[in-house]
Design an enzyme around this catalytic site. Structure first.
Site, mmCIF file in Angstrom:
data_model
loop_
_atom_site.group_PDB
_atom_site.id
_atom_site.type_symbol
_atom_site.label_atom_id
_atom_site.label_comp_id
_atom_site.label_asym_id
_atom_site.label_seq_id
_atom_site.Cartn_x
_atom_site.Cartn_y
_atom_site.Cartn_z
ATOM 1 N N LYS A 90 0.537 -1.564 0.024
ATOM 2 C CA LYS A 90 -0.061 -0.469 -0.178
ATOM 3 C C LYS A 90 0.657 1.267 0.207
ATOM 4 O O LYS A 90 2.117 1.303 1.187
ATOM 5 C CB LYS A 90 -0.401 0.408 1.434
ATOM 6 C CG LYS A 90 -1.534 1.535 1.487
ATOM 7 C CD LYS A 90 -3.409 1.101 0.588
ATOM 8 C CE LYS A 90 -4.055 2.809 -0.154
ATOM 9 N NZ LYS A 90 -3.688 3.524 -1.009
ATOM 10 N N GLN A 111 6.697 3.819 3.932
ATOM 11 C CA GLN A 111 6.106 3.815 3.865
ATOM 12 C C GLN A 111 5.703 2.706 4.647
ATOM 13 O O GLN A 111 4.623 2.339 5.840
ATOM 14 C CB GLN A 111 5.298 3.599 2.396
ATOM 15 C CG GLN A 111 3.671 3.355 1.962
ATOM 16 C CD GLN A 111 3.034 4.578 2.249
ATOM 17 O OE1 GLN A 111 3.742 5.728 1.776
ATOM 18 N NE2 GLN A 111 1.937 5.378 2.928
ATOM 19 N N LYS A 114 5.460 3.202 8.150
ATOM 20 C CA LYS A 114 4.207 3.954 8.579
ATOM 21 C C LYS A 114 2.766 3.424 8.627
ATOM 22 O O LYS A 114 2.772 3.866 10.126
ATOM 23 C CB LYS A 114 4.356 5.396 7.303
ATOM 24 C CG LYS A 114 3.118 6.523 7.622
ATOM 25 C CD LYS A 114 2.619 7.328 6.446
ATOM 26 C CE LYS A 114 3.977 7.876 5.306
ATOM 27 N NZ LYS A 114 3.801 8.653 4.751
ATOM 28 N N LYS A 126 5.497 2.061 -3.226
ATOM 29 C CA LYS A 126 5.370 2.950 -3.956
ATOM 30 C C LYS A 126 5.946 3.058 -5.349
ATOM 31 O O LYS A 126 5.838 2.152 -5.545
ATOM 32 C CB LYS A 126 6.786 3.807 -2.984
ATOM 33 C CG LYS A 126 5.959 5.631 -2.918
ATOM 34 C CD LYS A 126 5.177 6.343 -2.035
ATOM 35 C CE LYS A 126 4.127 7.320 -1.806
ATOM 36 N NZ LYS A 126 4.303 7.598 -1.302
ATOM 37 N N GLY A 165 -2.368 8.576 -4.346
ATOM 38 C CA GLY A 165 -1.437 9.507 -4.949
ATOM 39 C C GLY A 165 -0.637 9.842 -4.198
ATOM 40 O O GLY A 165 -0.619 9.225 -2.836
ATOM 41 N N ASP A 166 -0.211 10.699 -5.260
ATOM 42 C CA ASP A 166 1.396 11.840 -4.099
ATOM 43 C C ASP A 166 1.113 12.619 -4.297
ATOM 44 O O ASP A 166 0.808 13.114 -5.324
ATOM 45 C CB ASP A 166 2.403 10.460 -3.829
ATOM 46 C CG ASP A 166 3.188 10.677 -3.020
ATOM 47 O OD1 ASP A 166 3.341 10.954 -1.638
ATOM 48 O OD2 ASP A 166 4.458 11.715 -3.155
ATOM 49 N N THR A 209 -4.591 13.617 5.194
ATOM 50 C CA THR A 209 -2.830 13.975 5.785
ATOM 51 C C THR A 209 -3.286 15.072 6.367
ATOM 52 O O THR A 209 -2.422 14.927 7.721
ATOM 53 C CB THR A 209 -2.724 14.057 4.716
ATOM 54 O OG1 THR A 209 -2.830 12.389 3.835
ATOM 55 C CG2 THR A 209 -0.496 13.768 5.221
ATOM 56 N N ASN A 241 -2.473 19.348 -2.217
ATOM 57 C CA ASN A 241 -2.483 18.718 -1.161
ATOM 58 C C ASN A 241 -2.549 19.143 0.087
ATOM 59 O O ASN A 241 -3.445 19.150 1.578
ATOM 60 C CB ASN A 241 -3.012 16.826 -1.582
ATOM 61 C CG ASN A 241 -4.062 16.442 -0.735
ATOM 62 O OD1 ASN A 241 -3.432 16.458 0.451
ATOM 63 N ND2 ASN A 241 -5.250 16.015 -1.432
ATOM 64 N N SER A 377 -6.745 5.413 3.482
ATOM 65 C CA SER A 377 -6.800 4.746 2.366
ATOM 66 C C SER A 377 -7.399 3.631 2.811
ATOM 67 O O SER A 377 -7.667 3.025 2.295
ATOM 68 C CB SER A 377 -5.894 5.088 1.775
ATOM 69 O OG SER A 377 -5.252 5.981 1.125
HETATM 70 P P1 NDP Z 1 1.598 17.517 -4.517
HETATM 71 O O1 NDP Z 1 1.649 17.760 -5.659
HETATM 72 O O2 NDP Z 1 -0.162 18.061 -3.854
HETATM 73 O O3 NDP Z 1 1.958 19.938 -3.877
HETATM 74 C C1 NDP Z 1 3.737 19.286 -3.343
HETATM 75 C C2 NDP Z 1 3.467 20.707 -3.399
HETATM 76 O O4 NDP Z 1 5.209 20.984 -2.843
HETATM 77 C C3 NDP Z 1 3.226 21.841 -4.286
HETATM 78 O O5 NDP Z 1 2.441 23.367 -3.645
HETATM 79 C C4 NDP Z 1 4.880 21.847 -4.649
HETATM 80 O O6 NDP Z 1 4.854 22.946 -5.544
HETATM 81 C C5 NDP Z 1 5.724 22.063 -3.819
HETATM 82 N N1 NDP Z 1 6.957 21.378 -4.062
HETATM 83 C C6 NDP Z 1 7.770 21.062 -4.290
HETATM 84 N N2 NDP Z 1 8.773 21.001 -4.080
HETATM 85 C C7 NDP Z 1 8.933 22.319 -3.326
HETATM 86 C C8 NDP Z 1 10.028 23.409 -2.857
HETATM 87 N N3 NDP Z 1 11.571 22.418 -3.089
HETATM 88 N N4 NDP Z 1 9.696 24.351 -2.405
HETATM 89 C C9 NDP Z 1 8.983 24.362 -1.923
HETATM 90 N N5 NDP Z 1 7.690 24.226 -2.383
HETATM 91 C C10 NDP Z 1 7.780 23.054 -2.887
HETATM 92 O O7 NDP Z 1 1.191 16.838 -3.166
HETATM 93 P P2 NDP Z 1 1.230 16.636 -1.708
HETATM 94 O O8 NDP Z 1 0.581 17.096 -1.025
HETATM 95 O O9 NDP Z 1 0.423 15.380 -2.009
HETATM 96 O O10 NDP Z 1 2.329 16.159 -1.127
HETATM 97 C C11 NDP Z 1 3.355 16.434 -0.534
HETATM 98 C C12 NDP Z 1 4.261 15.677 0.324
HETATM 99 O O11 NDP Z 1 3.389 14.960 1.135
HETATM 100 C C13 NDP Z 1 5.176 14.638 -0.235
HETATM 101 O O12 NDP Z 1 5.831 14.101 0.348
HETATM 102 C C14 NDP Z 1 4.518 13.004 -0.060
HETATM 103 O O13 NDP Z 1 5.490 12.674 -0.356
HETATM 104 C C15 NDP Z 1 3.716 13.397 1.010
HETATM 105 N N6 NDP Z 1 2.709 12.856 1.883
HETATM 106 C C16 NDP Z 1 1.019 12.956 0.529
HETATM 107 C C17 NDP Z 1 0.689 12.123 1.563
HETATM 108 C C18 NDP Z 1 -1.108 12.411 0.614
HETATM 109 O O14 NDP Z 1 -1.713 12.126 1.516
HETATM 110 N N7 NDP Z 1 -1.204 12.986 -0.546
HETATM 111 C C19 NDP Z 1 0.649 11.192 2.441
HETATM 112 C C20 NDP Z 1 1.557 11.599 2.960
HETATM 113 C C21 NDP Z 1 2.789 12.362 2.433
HETATM 114 P P3 NDP Z 1 4.306 23.527 -6.406
HETATM 115 O O15 NDP Z 1 2.005 23.632 -6.405
HETATM 116 O O16 NDP Z 1 4.979 24.869 -7.485
HETATM 117 O O17 NDP Z 1 4.472 21.820 -7.866
HETATM 118 O O1 2IT Z 2 3.353 9.096 1.253
HETATM 119 C C1 2IT Z 2 1.679 8.542 1.720
HETATM 120 O O2 2IT Z 2 1.645 7.519 2.671
HETATM 121 C C2 2IT Z 2 0.705 9.027 0.516
HETATM 122 N N1 2IT Z 2 1.197 9.966 -0.677
HETATM 123 C C3 2IT Z 2 -0.570 7.998 0.459
HETATM 124 C C4 2IT Z 2 -0.489 6.642 0.866
HETATM 125 C C5 2IT Z 2 -2.267 6.093 0.218
HETATM 126 O O3 2IT Z 2 -1.711 4.458 -0.030
HETATM 127 O O4 2IT Z 2 -2.668 6.665 1.103
#
Ligand code: NDP
Ligand code: 2IT
Length: 444
Positions: A90, A111, A114, A126, A165-166, A209, A241, A377
């Protein structure tokens, strides 16, 4: 570090010399588990550590697709199926140009731990591609996702491997992938999470998240400082997100979120970021600088690093790995930082993490703090299996319960190893013990 761990790490470095993110995540884990090795000789005898640091398998494939000009394009697709001791693989799918085997191995490794912390029956994995979804038309995204699934679908299934997603993978992309998955498998079952709520997704998954990060922050503030988030100054990197929903919840809890960022820069707004405006800007693919048209007194900087110079009590890095380096945390600590909660996966470099722990800054690692996404999830998988859907409140209450329990369990673990302030060790030890025992019970 114990010589057994040193020898494994040495071998990994020789085997994967260029996989710096993967090696970093393994080293962070190794630094925490010395004491566990000393108390149980079976860990070395069974060679479980060598087993646990290597993924079960890595699927790599070519993804051909045709752009809007009719030109043939090619990307590389991956799925890292890391560990299935506790349940089906997952974990999310990431589409960014810097995706490679090292990045996905580090994410799959994180992951796995986690998912074990959530207490749900989930293994770890992943996947993703070096495809850049930015500036692509809908038709291009659709063609890419369909081609990606032509290969990946055979490796997925509700009891085998369930992606979500990620970074760079929106709900739209999940819909396109899931749609193709169904055409190829002739089955509608919960083999993806983060789906639209009109075709099997869970209410509350989009927010999970970010909300989970704040539920955990509140639990920690209560335990360590007997306080909450009212009038606390916070900075949040990113505006995707995770960052946006963290910001919404933090504001709802009375905090003042003064800065957020994106790849194109930082907005500092001491009166408090207008999160809805920022979300609107990002939804319309505009530059973050557009924020100043409504709030001319806010400050914009093109340099994303500037966010770490802004005084705050709590910093929530929610963008990407290694965005916080030693020099950045030194500035944060000098400016009065009390607590750092990792919203992204491994946003803090190892030397920066050491610095924070040495300076008694309360630090919650991503594998604990951002577990709310994968937890919901897991709840989405439960709803799909039951052919039902729960209300937002039901899901949100379950999320709150999971995050609070998770915090308490890593706190108690840290305390039982005489390190009540070291939640990195608490998280690594607890998750390792759960996976190790399950592997042992099943003949590794
Ligand atoms: P998104 O694609 O929705 O957002 C990523 C954001 O980070 C965007 O705003 C992007 O900017 C910004 N970004 C990337 N690189 C940089 C940088 N160097 N400096 C400043 N901003 C930056 O992804 P998520 O929000 O889903 O994921 C964010 C983090 O959280 C990741 O590490 C992901 O692995 C982790 N995560 C996500 C989960 C989920 O459910 N989605 C769950 C757990 C962890 P821009 O808008 O300009 O592209
Ligand atoms: O990093 C993470 O935990 C995620 N991108 C979400 C993983 C998931 O299966 O919901």
């Amino acid at each position: 570090m114990h010589e057994h761990l040193e020898s494994i790490y040495h071998d990994l470095k020789l085997k994967y010399p260029y996989q710096k993110e993967y090696l970093q995540s393994v080293l962070e884990f190794f630094e925490s588990i010395n004491n566990v090795l000393l108390e149980d000789p079976k860990i070395i005898e069974s060679n479980v550590i060598r087993n646990i640091v290597e993924p079960d398998r890595i699927i790599t494939f070519k993804v051909p697709w045709v752009d809007d000009k009719g030109k043939n394009r090619f990307n590389t697709g991956y799925r890292v199926q890391f560990n299935q001791a506790l349940g089906p693989y997952k974990g999310g799918i990431r589409f960014t140009p810097n995706v490679n085997e090292s990045v996905l191995k580090f994410l799959g490794f994180e992951q796995t731990f986690k998912n074990s912390l959530t207490g749900l029956p989930l293994g770890g994995g992943k996947g993703g591609s070096d495809f850049n979804p930015k500036n692509k038309s809908d038709a291009e995204l659709l063609r890419f996702c369909q081609s990606f699934m032509i290969e990946l679908h055979r490796h997925l299934g509700p009891t085998l491997d369930v992606p979500a997603g990620d970074i760079g993978v929106s709900q739209k992309a999940i819909g396109y992938m899931f749609g193709m998955y169904k055409r190829l498998t002739h089955a509608h079952h919960g083999s993806f999470t983060g789906k639209g709520t009109n075709y099997g997704g869970s209410l509350g998954r989009t927010e999970a998240t970010g909300y989970g990060i704040i539920y955990m922050t509140l639990a920690a503030l209560d335990k360590y400082f007997n306080t909450d988030l009212k009038n606390i100054t916070i900075i949040i990197s990113g505006s995707g997100n995770v960052a946006l929903h963290t910001a919404y919840k933090a504001k709802q809890m009375g905090a003042n979120v003064v800065a957020m960022s994106s790849i194109d820069g930082v907005i500092y707004h001491p009166q408090g970021i207008d999160v809805a405006l920022l979300e609107h800007i990002k939804e319309h693919n505009q530059l973050i600088e557009v924020y100043l048209e409504r709030y001319p007194n806010a400050v914009f900087s093109k340099d994303t690093k500037k966010i770490w110079e802004i005084p705050c009590e709590i910093a929530l890095p929610c963008a990407t790995e290694n965005e916080l380096e030693l020099e950045d945390v030194k500035k944060l600590v000098k400016n009065g930082l009390k607590m750092l909660v990792e919203g992204a996966n491994m946003p803090t470099t190892l030397d920066a993490t050491h610095y924070l722990l040495e300076h008694n800054i309360l630090f919650i690692p991503g594998k604990a703090a951002n577990a709310g996404g994968v937890s919901v999830s897991g709840l989405e998988m439960q709803q799909n299996a039951l052919h039902t859907s729960w209300t937002f409140e039901t899901v949100d209450n379950k999320l709150k319960e999971i995050m609070t329990k998770l915090f308490n369990s890593i706190y108690e673990t840290a305390k039982s190893y005489d390190k009540p302030f070291d939640l990195v060790s608490g998280a690594n030890i607890l998750s390792f013990k759960r996976i190790y025992q399950a592997m042992l019970d099943q003949g590794l």
